[in-house]
Motif scaffolding. Sequence first.
Motif, PDB file in Angstrom:
ATOM      1  N   ARG A 118       0.835  -1.205   0.000  1.00 41.07           N
ATOM      2  CA  ARG A 118       0.000   0.000   0.000  1.00 41.07           C
ATOM      3  C   ARG A 118       0.865   1.248   0.000  1.00 41.07           C
ATOM      4  O   ARG A 118       0.586   2.219  -0.717  1.00 41.07           O
ATOM      5  CB  ARG A 118      -0.925   0.005   1.221  1.00 41.07           C
ATOM      6  N   GLN A 119       1.943   1.242   0.809  1.00 39.38           N
ATOM      7  CA  GLN A 119       2.830   2.400   0.861  1.00 39.38           C
ATOM      8  C   GLN A 119       3.502   2.652  -0.479  1.00 39.38           C
ATOM      9  O   GLN A 119       3.677   3.808  -0.886  1.00 39.38           O
ATOM     10  CB  GLN A 119       3.878   2.201   1.954  1.00 39.38           C
ATOM     11  N   MET A 120       3.873   1.581  -1.176  1.00 37.46           N
ATOM     12  CA  MET A 120       4.483   1.749  -2.498  1.00 37.46           C
ATOM     13  C   MET A 120       3.485   2.385  -3.461  1.00 37.46           C
ATOM     14  O   MET A 120       3.834   3.308  -4.218  1.00 37.46           O
ATOM     15  CB  MET A 120       4.961   0.396  -3.039  1.00 37.46           C
ATOM     16  N   HIS A 121       2.237   1.931  -3.437  1.00 39.61           N
ATOM     17  CA  HIS A 121       1.209   2.519  -4.317  1.00 39.61           C
ATOM     18  C   HIS A 121       1.020   3.996  -4.016  1.00 39.61           C
ATOM     19  O   HIS A 121       0.982   4.836  -4.924  1.00 39.61           O
ATOM     20  CB  HIS A 121      -0.105   1.762  -4.142  1.00 39.61           C
ATOM     21  N   ASP A 122       0.897   4.338  -2.735  1.00 38.37           N
ATOM     22  CA  ASP A 122       0.708   5.740  -2.353  1.00 38.37           C
ATOM     23  C   ASP A 122       1.927   6.574  -2.741  1.00 38.37           C
ATOM     24  O   ASP A 122       1.794   7.728  -3.164  1.00 38.37           O
ATOM     25  CB  ASP A 122       0.457   5.853  -0.846  1.00 38.37           C
ATOM     26  N   SER A 126       2.021   9.917  -5.110  1.00 42.73           N
ATOM     27  CA  SER A 126       2.601  11.167  -4.613  1.00 42.73           C
ATOM     28  C   SER A 126       3.752  11.624  -5.498  1.00 42.73           C
ATOM     29  O   SER A 126       3.909  12.821  -5.756  1.00 42.73           O
ATOM     30  CB  SER A 126       3.093  10.976  -3.175  1.00 42.73           C
ATOM     31  N   ALA A 127       4.548  10.662  -5.968  1.00 44.09           N
ATOM     32  CA  ALA A 127       5.675  11.000  -6.840  1.00 44.09           C
ATOM     33  C   ALA A 127       5.197  11.596  -8.157  1.00 44.09           C
ATOM     34  O   ALA A 127       5.778  12.567  -8.673  1.00 44.09           O
ATOM     35  CB  ALA A 127       6.519   9.748  -7.098  1.00 44.09           C
ATOM     36  N   GLU A 128       4.135  11.027  -8.716  1.00 40.61           N
ATOM     37  CA  GLU A 128       3.581  11.554  -9.962  1.00 40.61           C
ATOM     38  C   GLU A 128       3.057  12.977  -9.756  1.00 40.61           C
ATOM     39  O   GLU A 128       3.316  13.876 -10.582  1.00 40.61           O
ATOM     40  CB  GLU A 128       2.470  10.633 -10.453  1.00 40.61           C
ATOM     41  N   ALA A 129       2.331  13.193  -8.651  1.00 38.64           N
ATOM     42  CA  ALA A 129       1.799  14.533  -8.371  1.00 38.64           C
ATOM     43  C   ALA A 129       2.928  15.530  -8.156  1.00 38.64           C
ATOM     44  O   ALA A 129       2.874  16.668  -8.655  1.00 38.64           O
ATOM     45  CB  ALA A 129       0.895  14.485  -7.145  1.00 38.64           C
ATOM     46  N   ASP A 234       2.550   5.077 -15.663  1.00 40.28           N
ATOM     47  CA  ASP A 234       2.524   3.733 -15.085  1.00 40.28           C
ATOM     48  C   ASP A 234       3.906   3.393 -14.541  1.00 40.28           C
ATOM     49  O   ASP A 234       4.889   3.418 -15.278  1.00 40.28           O
ATOM     50  CB  ASP A 234       2.104   2.714 -16.138  1.00 40.28           C
ATOM     51  N   ILE A 235       3.969   3.103 -13.247  1.00 38.40           N
ATOM     52  CA  ILE A 235       5.223   2.723 -12.587  1.00 38.40           C
ATOM     53  C   ILE A 235       5.124   1.254 -12.214  1.00 38.40           C
ATOM     54  O   ILE A 235       4.227   0.865 -11.470  1.00 38.40           O
ATOM     55  CB  ILE A 235       5.487   3.576 -11.337  1.00 38.40           C
ATOM     56  N   SER A 236       6.032   0.444 -12.734  1.00 35.01           N
ATOM     57  CA  SER A 236       5.985  -1.001 -12.515  1.00 35.01           C
ATOM     58  C   SER A 236       7.330  -1.481 -11.975  1.00 35.01           C
ATOM     59  O   SER A 236       8.321  -1.548 -12.701  1.00 35.01           O
ATOM     60  CB  SER A 236       5.660  -1.722 -13.828  1.00 35.01           C
ATOM     61  N   VAL A 237       7.339  -1.810 -10.665  1.00 35.20           N
ATOM     62  CA  VAL A 237       8.605  -2.174 -10.009  1.00 35.20           C
ATOM     63  C   VAL A 237       8.628  -3.618  -9.531  1.00 35.20           C
ATOM     64  O   VAL A 237       9.612  -4.055  -8.936  1.00 35.20           O
ATOM     65  CB  VAL A 237       8.888  -1.244  -8.810  1.00 35.20           C
ATOM     66  N   GLY A 238       7.564  -4.371  -9.765  1.00 34.43           N
ATOM     67  CA  GLY A 238       7.549  -5.762  -9.323  1.00 34.43           C
ATOM     68  C   GLY A 238       7.316  -5.873  -7.827  1.00 34.43           C
ATOM     69  O   GLY A 238       6.593  -5.077  -7.230  1.00 34.43           O
TER      70      GLY A 238
END
Length: 348
Positions: A118-122, A126-129, A234-238
């Motif tokens: 959940r923290q990674m998603h948030d 936040s990084a995109e914003a 889209d950020i995809s880090v596995g």
Amino acid sequence: MSRRAATLTAASVLVLVLALVGSFLPVPYVALMPGPTSNTLGANDKGQPLIKIEGRQTYDDGGHLNFTTVTYRGGPGGRIDLFSALRGWLASDTAIVPEETVFPKNESQQQVDQENTRQMHDSQESAEAAALHQLKIPLGTQVVIDSVQKGRPADGKIKPDDEVIAVDGTKTASAAQVTGLMAKHKAGDAVELTVRRAGAEQKVSVTTVADPTGKRAVIGVVLGDRYKFPFKIDISVGDVGGPSAGLMFSLAIVDKLTPGSLTGGKFIAGTGTITPEGKVGPIGGIQQKMIAARQAGATVFLTPKDNCTDASAARPDGLRLIRADTLDSAVKSVNALNGQGGQIPACS
């Protein structure tokens, strides 16, 4: 052999056996070690762009903006033994910490993993914003239902991820505004929410009840503000969790949306949480992350201000530490590295 000598020999053997057995007993500690690093400007494990932007012109950069991670051994589901803990205490790249610093009491390893996800998603949102704010690209907000409390009036009527677009006919743009409109009601009142679910709007009437203090009328939902982005990122880090890659995600997005090379071809790594406004926050495992970055080839490491003291004391040879207070300061520091002028704040 005298009786005394025999007794001493037997006692010594017993102590040795107990020491050997004891060394393999599980202990409530966790070993933190350098984890993998990934270039946010490159590809993920599946060969796809780690950060993919659609609907906007992007620009390539052959350099590196690596986020860093910490891996661990131990935890409630598989504790390390005393021997492993002692060996970790002697290793320069390992930190042995109490189990509860990684796994809070009364939380299972599965719960911790879910929270990290959940923290990674948030962190990604936040990084995109933060990146779009840095580039002065307008973005909107929407109010969503983060969760619904079981047994409360909204249970069965409102669903997580519903977008709240109006309260009693008044359009809403923030969670604070929804809360303010709800505050006009007293327990027992009916409140009408207009929500968007799966693309379709619908009106839902819910009768309020008093909160535990008896001072407010509630329906039993947790609200959150989410951003409406003007194009897709889209950020995809596995299988990576936690919030500490936020700064590096933001820098990569800024780089991809800006002509030219932000890195100037340099191998830059770093860490730090990020707020939507661009403020950089501290993280854990700074020593292990710096080691991981240097082993991967980084020569520059962006460090949150509050981690600078610990980072300076454990800096690997060949790694330059740059203090990152905000996304804006980090961008200016990297530009200064490439000869564009300006200050480069160091960790001290």
